[in-house]
Design an enzyme around this catalytic site. Structure first.
Site, mmCIF file in Angstrom:
data_model
loop_
_atom_site.group_PDB
_atom_site.id
_atom_site.type_symbol
_atom_site.label_atom_id
_atom_site.label_comp_id
_atom_site.label_asym_id
_atom_site.label_seq_id
_atom_site.Cartn_x
_atom_site.Cartn_y
_atom_site.Cartn_z
ATOM 1 N N GLN A 154 0.217 -10.023 -6.271
ATOM 2 C CA GLN A 154 -0.246 -11.404 -6.411
ATOM 3 C C GLN A 154 0.487 -12.158 -7.513
ATOM 4 O O GLN A 154 0.179 -13.330 -7.768
ATOM 5 C CB GLN A 154 -1.759 -11.433 -6.673
ATOM 6 C CG GLN A 154 -2.604 -10.880 -5.553
ATOM 7 C CD GLN A 154 -2.542 -11.725 -4.282
ATOM 8 O OE1 GLN A 154 -2.121 -12.870 -4.298
ATOM 9 N NE2 GLN A 154 -2.961 -11.139 -3.162
ATOM 10 N N ASN B 137 -6.448 -9.884 -7.435
ATOM 11 C CA ASN B 137 -6.406 -10.556 -6.138
ATOM 12 C C ASN B 137 -7.707 -11.256 -5.759
ATOM 13 O O ASN B 137 -7.733 -12.022 -4.802
ATOM 14 C CB ASN B 137 -6.041 -9.545 -5.040
ATOM 15 C CG ASN B 137 -7.002 -8.371 -4.997
ATOM 16 O OD1 ASN B 137 -7.183 -7.664 -5.987
ATOM 17 N ND2 ASN B 137 -7.618 -8.142 -3.855
ATOM 18 N N THR C 247 13.438 5.201 9.817
ATOM 19 C CA THR C 247 14.314 4.070 10.083
ATOM 20 C C THR C 247 13.721 2.783 9.526
ATOM 21 O O THR C 247 12.577 2.440 9.811
ATOM 22 C CB THR C 247 14.545 3.910 11.599
ATOM 23 O OG1 THR C 247 15.089 5.123 12.114
ATOM 24 C CG2 THR C 247 15.500 2.754 11.884
ATOM 25 N N SER D 139 4.940 -6.888 -1.995
ATOM 26 C CA SER D 139 4.598 -7.072 -0.582
ATOM 27 C C SER D 139 5.272 -8.322 -0.047
ATOM 28 O O SER D 139 5.269 -9.372 -0.698
ATOM 29 C CB SER D 139 3.080 -7.199 -0.432
ATOM 30 O OG SER D 139 2.727 -7.536 0.899
ATOM 31 N N GLY D 140 5.825 -8.234 1.173
ATOM 32 C CA GLY D 140 6.504 -9.366 1.777
ATOM 33 C C GLY D 140 5.579 -10.455 2.261
ATOM 34 O O GLY D 140 5.842 -11.639 2.064
ATOM 35 N N THR E 294 0.833 -1.209 0.000
ATOM 36 C CA THR E 294 0.000 0.000 0.000
ATOM 37 C C THR E 294 0.865 1.256 0.000
ATOM 38 O O THR E 294 0.608 2.199 -0.758
ATOM 39 C CB THR E 294 -0.945 0.000 1.213
ATOM 40 O OG1 THR E 294 -1.913 -1.041 1.053
ATOM 41 C CG2 THR E 294 -1.682 1.336 1.338
ATOM 42 N N CYS F 211 -8.723 -6.675 2.262
ATOM 43 C CA CYS F 211 -8.720 -5.239 2.556
ATOM 44 C C CYS F 211 -10.126 -4.649 2.586
ATOM 45 O O CYS F 211 -10.330 -3.550 3.084
ATOM 46 C CB CYS F 211 -7.866 -4.499 1.532
ATOM 47 S SG CYS F 211 -6.134 -4.992 1.552
#
Length: 376
Positions: free
Chosen positions: A180, A150, A238, A200-201, A71, A324
């Site tokens: 996806q 998705n 960070t 995305s992880g 996102t 989502c």
């Protein structure tokens, strides 16, 4: 026994990702911007992960920026692109079936004076490159299209569309939401013709809270957040080294078996479809050339939320659509031609390499029992 078939929502972290997190939390816990040895250790971990993900994506390590997830990557891509290139050009082209992170970001840009053209699928529920290329003109600054939908697994014509866009006007930026598709559907970065790619992880067996944005070398965008000089000053703050390390570890592991896992998902999907076809009252969206990782079905007359909770009691986990959307309709299935009763009863099954035929059998039996045990 648990049967988890909601991998489009999130995936179980692999052992390598979990180990990377623990190692960074207990040993390599320095701030990667610190100049002492502990900071340098963390910096090395982060850069190694950048190389691992870049190798899996097929790009240069310096073309990857780390974010908190897809996102944020998408917001940075879209808002950063128009901030840099949207002063004179005010038109953005996208599809009507994008993820909420794209739709909502573009809705905000529309309020700022941009014209957003959301191309709908044709009468057969399919997209073609020419559908988008017809809309490209001298006022266009950006084209954004997902790689794999998705909610139903539909594979969008990204390569052909973006190639045509660049032929028409090389100055137009192209963005692809590949969440996806990355490490699931075989592709290489250059073949997409994308200037920007969101990743995305947690969709690829890493952890929630880490994502990446591919920014093609030479492409200029502007930051949307301001602070320190991390990530080339385009994403200040960070970096979460443990989550980034997990993303890198998962990417390296999965990149070695993309085709093998693709074929396994295709077998599971085909097996499920064959068994569902023996049931009455089940509508199967068996889309040609779709990603094998996602299958959308409907059981008209049975609300999806009721079915989900019925299956949950048996430790069978699927979803009704995009996670989502929190159970609400996103409008994607409607855009593909689904009727209200079909949308209200829609179920999404999504696979990973750890799924087995036992998961399929449990789901099919659960759906059969639900039809018998639940009232319309």
């Amino acid at each position: 026994m648990e049967h988890y078939l909601d991998n489009a929502a999130t995936t179980k972290p692999c052992a390598e990702a979990a180990e990377a997190v623990v190692r960074c939390m207990t040993e390599q816990y320095g701030n990667p911007s610190s100049l002492h040895r502990k900071g340098l250790e963390a910096q090395h971990v982060m850069e190694h992960a950048r190389q691992q993900i870049a190798a899996a994506l097929g790009c240069k390590a310096q073309e990857l920026l780390f974010t908190s997830g897809a996102t944020e990557s998408t917001n940075l891509a879209l808002r950063g692109a128009v901030a840099a290139h949207g002063r004179k050009r005010k038109k953005i082209i996208t599809s009507a079936v994008e993820h909420a992170s794209v739709r909502q970001t573009l809705a905000q840009l529309e309020q700022q004076g941009f014209t957003v053209v959301a191309v709908a699928p044709d009468a057969d529920g399919r997209y073609h490159a020419e559908d988008f290329l017809r809309e490209v003109d001298g006022n266009t600054c950006l084209v954004s299209m997902m790689l794999v939908n998705n909610e139903n697994g539909y594979r969008m014509p990204v390569e052909e569309t973006f190639r045509g866009v660049k032929r028409k006007d090389p100055e137009i930026l192209t963005h692809c939401d590949a969440v996806q598709g990355f490490l699931k559907v075989p592709f290489r970065t250059r073949s997409l013709n994308a200037d920007l790619i969101s990743l995305s992880g947690h969709k690829v067996h890493a952890l929630k809270g880490a994502g990446a944005l591919y920014l093609r070398q030479g492409v200029r965008i502007r930051p949307i957040l301001f602070g320190g000089h991390q990530e080339k000053s385009l994403r200040p703050g960070t970096e979460s080294v443990p989550l980034i390390a997990a993303f890198g570890a998962a990417a390296e592991k999965l990149s070695q078996t993309v085709q093998e896992r693709y074929e396994k998902a295709a077998q599971l999907r085909a097996s499920l479809i064959a068994q569902l076809r023996t049931m009455e009252g089940v509508l199967i969206r068996d889309i040609p050339d779709a990603s094998p990782y996602v299958l959308s079905i409907s059981m008209p007359g049975y609300r999806s939320e009721i079915i989900l909770h019925y299956l949950e009691q048996r430790e069978i986990y699927i979803s009704s659509g995009s996670a989502c959307s929190k159970g609400a309709s996103s409008g994607v299935l409607e855009a593909f031609g689904a009727k209200p009763a079909e949308v209200d009863s829609a179920l999404r099954i999504s696979f990973c390499a750890e799924n087995t035929e036992d998961d399929i059998a449990a789901l099919v039996q659960g759906l059969k029992d639900a039809r018998q045990g639940l009232v319309h």
